[in-house]
Design an enzyme around this catalytic site. Structure first.
Site, short mmCIF file in Angstrom:
data_model
loop_
_atom_site.label_atom_id
_atom_site.label_comp_id
_atom_site.label_asym_id
_atom_site.label_seq_id
_atom_site.Cartn_x
_atom_site.Cartn_y
_atom_site.Cartn_z
N GLU A 37 1.02 -1.15 -0.22
CA GLU A 37 0.58 -0.26 -0.37
C GLU A 37 0.93 1.26 0.43
OE1 GLU A 37 -2.87 0.96 3.12
OE2 GLU A 37 -3.41 2.23 2.67
N ARG A 263 6.10 -12.28 9.32
CA ARG A 263 6.46 -11.64 9.12
C ARG A 263 8.42 -12.17 9.58
NH1 ARG A 263 2.43 -7.64 8.39
NH2 ARG A 263 3.80 -5.26 8.83
N LYS A 273 5.15 0.64 8.73
CA LYS A 273 5.18 1.68 8.58
C LYS A 273 4.22 3.39 9.59
CE LYS A 273 3.69 0.04 4.70
NZ LYS A 273 2.02 -0.17 3.70
P1 ATP Z 1 3.28 -2.50 8.02
O1 ATP Z 1 2.70 -3.10 9.18
O2 ATP Z 1 5.23 -2.19 7.80
O3 ATP Z 1 2.52 -1.12 8.07
P2 ATP Z 1 1.60 -4.01 5.74
O4 ATP Z 1 1.92 -5.24 6.08
O5 ATP Z 1 0.73 -2.53 6.30
O6 ATP Z 1 3.22 -3.14 6.61
P3 ATP Z 1 2.04 -3.70 3.05
O7 ATP Z 1 1.86 -2.15 2.50
O8 ATP Z 1 1.21 -4.38 3.42
O9 ATP Z 1 2.55 -3.23 4.30
O10 ATP Z 1 2.79 -4.64 2.40
C1 ATP Z 1 3.12 -5.32 1.49
C2 ATP Z 1 3.44 -6.71 1.25
O11 ATP Z 1 5.04 -6.66 1.87
C3 ATP Z 1 2.15 -7.20 2.08
O12 ATP Z 1 2.46 -8.48 1.43
C4 ATP Z 1 2.75 -7.56 3.38
O13 ATP Z 1 2.91 -8.94 3.43
C5 ATP Z 1 4.88 -7.94 3.24
N1 ATP Z 1 5.14 -6.98 4.43
C6 ATP Z 1 5.05 -6.14 5.33
N2 ATP Z 1 5.93 -6.21 6.37
C7 ATP Z 1 6.53 -7.16 6.15
C8 ATP Z 1 7.21 -7.47 6.91
N3 ATP Z 1 8.03 -6.86 8.05
N4 ATP Z 1 7.80 -8.93 6.39
C9 ATP Z 1 7.44 -9.93 5.69
N5 ATP Z 1 7.08 -9.10 4.66
C10 ATP Z 1 5.82 -8.33 5.48
MG MG Z 2 -0.78 -3.39 5.60
#
Ligand code: ATP
Ligand code: MG
Length: 563
Positions: A37, A263, A273
């Site tokens: 996102e 994760r 984020k």
């Molecule tokens: P955050 O929790 O940091 O805001 P998010 O999951 O909301 O991260 P997205 O932009 O939705 O962020 O993530 C894009 C992709 O990266 C998703 O498929 C998510 O599962 C993966 N991702 C995000 N954080 C991690 C992590 N710490 N380890 C592995 N994959 C991750």
């Molecule tokens: Mg997310």
């Protein structure tokens, strides 16, 4: 003949894909995607997902799309899209023409919602957010059906169209899937699939005032793009039955197969984020690309290489269990990579003036210094040797501590690439008592670094010629937080920022003749660590360096006993 080939990684995700190929469920091309996102800069956790998705696509001869999952108008923006594009490229991955945006599918997703209504499987609900929470039930208690659940298809179509037309206020109505309020899986209790949000979207502007919820848009976006394996993190495990429900009701098979993995969590930092945004907004760091941040832009600026991050992601692998990875594992990957690729140069962080009493004033010699001890192909440069030098303050002690083998009065050491010198006197500031200058003699017979009479020295120290060296700034970084798990502490995580996470030294000296180009690549300042010119603040006239990572303790081998 023995051949060494690197075997592709294997893990439970690849096992599932292998099984899908052999069983014929997905015999055709393997298609994955990285779906961020655009509401923040990518971090090292995203790198794990990027490496996994692009890595699998390349291993199976498939494709990996870069899809901006932009279904929430608030907080998303082009700045983030650009950072994502830049960072995925920098990591070394290529999506070809396959750059997509969920917002491109808004019309299509809207039509899927209408199709659900027409099947009697979705309804417009007027409960307030708070009422909906009450009706939802708990993990142990079933939910209650909304009084609006029985609306006719025609009424639902009419209301949903009017939602789209902007007739109702934010939050006044939502569209919900009609599934099962008594389901033990809360995700299936008539989840919201569309909400009213009169907020401009960074790509669609004001074309829409209703937006699909992530859960509805995500699985359909995967389907629209023909994704065979939709790899995501564990928090979406409970939502998988919901995605399957949507797909079963709306589209033909085969559906994308969702596979969840744990994760990446790293100690001494935070990875969400939202938390990173807080650090940026409160100006606790200088920006998303602050070299202390776990963002890819911060790591790039600090001097981490894409190779070292990819290697780290491969080493940690994927699993179904949450774990906390040690930051030093990442730092070690960086070190290992830089050890091979970084040319060695000499710099002094905290200069102490040395006068070589028996070296003629005005004389200058050039000492040959190789750029890499194990790679002669990297060549060498000439370091000017003169009567006045700078050495590291730490390399001198007036009264040597136990096991201090470097310079002190009466002691002889080797200068890197050159002569043996012996300390014969010191000058102190009469007020502070601080040693401001030391006097040495050199042995003209030891230009090779060795004495013809075979006498040994305990240490080799680095140095620069005072007259030739360039004044530079060096920023030394430490971990951003002083505790391994800042989010698990009492109180606010920002209270645990390491006050010593950056130290700027402004009167460092770098040996002469290091080109601007070379400064902008990785360098090893001998015995001090790996450094790179800061991409924002450095200029040819006023170089500023970031310390990427310290050297392994192995530097003790050079400066400690023997050579
Ligand atoms: P955050 O929790 O940091 O805001 P998010 O999951 O909301 O991260 P997205 O932009 O939705 O962020 O993530 C894009 C992709 O990266 C998703 O498929 C998510 O599962 C993966 N991702 C995000 N954080 C991690 C992590 N710490 N380890 C592995 N994959 C991750
Ligand atoms: Mg997310």
């Amino acid at each position: 003949m023995e051949s060494i080939t690197q075997s592709p990684p294997s893990d439970f995700i690849r096992d599932i894909i292998d099984a899908d190929i052999t069983s014929g469920r997905r015999p055709e091309t393997i298609a994955t995607r990285f779906p961020p996102e655009p509401n923040g800069y990518p971090h090292i956790g995203h790198a794990k997902s990027i490496c996994l998705n692009f890595g699998i696509a390349s291993q199976y001869g498939g494709t990996c799309n870069l899809r901006l999952d932009d279904t929430d108008p608030s907080g998303e923006g082009m700045e983030y899209v650009e950072s994502i594009i830049r960072d995925v490229k920098w990591l070394g991955f290529d999506w070809g023409e396959s750059l997509y945006f969920a917002s491109n599918y808004y019309e299509q997703i809207y039509r899927y919602a209408v199709a659900l209504i027409k099947k009697g499987l979705a309804y417009v609900c007027d409960l307030s957010a708070e009422e909906m929470r009450e009706y939802r039930g708990t993990l142990t208690q079933p939910g209650k059906e909304s009084p609006f659940r029985g609306r006719s298809i025609d009424e639902n179509i009419d209301l949903f169209e009017r939602m789209r037309a902007g007739e109702f206020a934010d939050g006044a109505r939502v569209l919900r899937a009609k599934i099962d309020m008594a389901s033990p899986n809360v995700a299936l209790r008539d989840p919201v699939i569309y909400r009213i949000k009169k907020t401009s979207h960074y790509r669609t502007g004001d074309a829409w005032c209703i937006y699909p919820m992530y859960d509805f848009a995500h699985c359909l976006s995967d389907y629209i793009e023909g994704i065979s394996h939709s790899i995501c993190t564990l928090e979406f495990e409970n939502n998988r039955p919901l995605y399957e429900w949507f797909l079963d009701k709306l589209v033909e098979k085969p559906h994308p197969r969702q596979i969840e993995f744990a994760r990446l969590n790293l100690n001494f930092t935070v990875m969400s984020k939202r938390k990173l945004m807080e650090l940026v907004d409160r100006k606790l760091v200088t920006g998303w690309d602050d070299p202390r941040m776990p963002t890819l832009s911060g790591m790039r600026r600090r001097g981490y290489t894409p190779e070292s991050i990819r290697n780290f992601c491969e080493i940690i692998g994927v699993s179904k269990n949450d774990s906390l990875i040690d930051m030093s594992l990442l730092e070690n990957c960086v070190r290992e990579d830089l050890n091979d690729r970084a040319p060695r140069v000499m710099a002094v962080l905290r200069p102490l003036r040395v006068i070589i009493d028996n070296y003629p004033e005005g004389k200058e010699e050039e000492l040959d210094c190789p750029y890499h001890p194990k790679n002669p192909g990297m060549g060498s440069r000439k370091a000017p040797f003169t009567r006045e030098l700078f050495i590291e303050k730490d390399d001198f002690m007036e009264v040597p501590a136990k096991k201090f083998f470097r310079l002190f009065p009466g002691k002889e050491v080797r200068l890197r690439c050159g002569y043996l010198i012996r300390c014969v006197g010191i000058v102190k500031d009469s007020e502070t008592g601080e040693v401001t200058e030391i006097h040495c003699t050199y042995d003209p017979q030891t230009r090779s670094g060795f004495a013809p009479d075979g006498r040994k020295v305990d240490a080799t120290i680095h140095w620069v010629s005072a007259a030739h060296a360039t004044v530079v700034e060096a920023r030394l970084y430490d971990r951003l937080f002083s505790v391994p798990e800042p989010l698990a502490q009492e109180g606010a995580f920002i209270d645990y920022i390491n006050p010593g996470s950056v130290e700027a030294l402004t009167s460092c000296r770098l040996e002469k003749g290091i080109s601007f180009d070379r400064m902008n690549g990785p360098l090893q300042f001998e015995r001090l660590g790996y450094f790179i010119a800061d991409c924002r603040d450095s200029s040819a006239d006023a170089p500023v360096f970031n310390r990427t990572v310290t050297l392994r303790d192995a530097w003790a081998k050079i400066s400690g006993k023997g050579k």
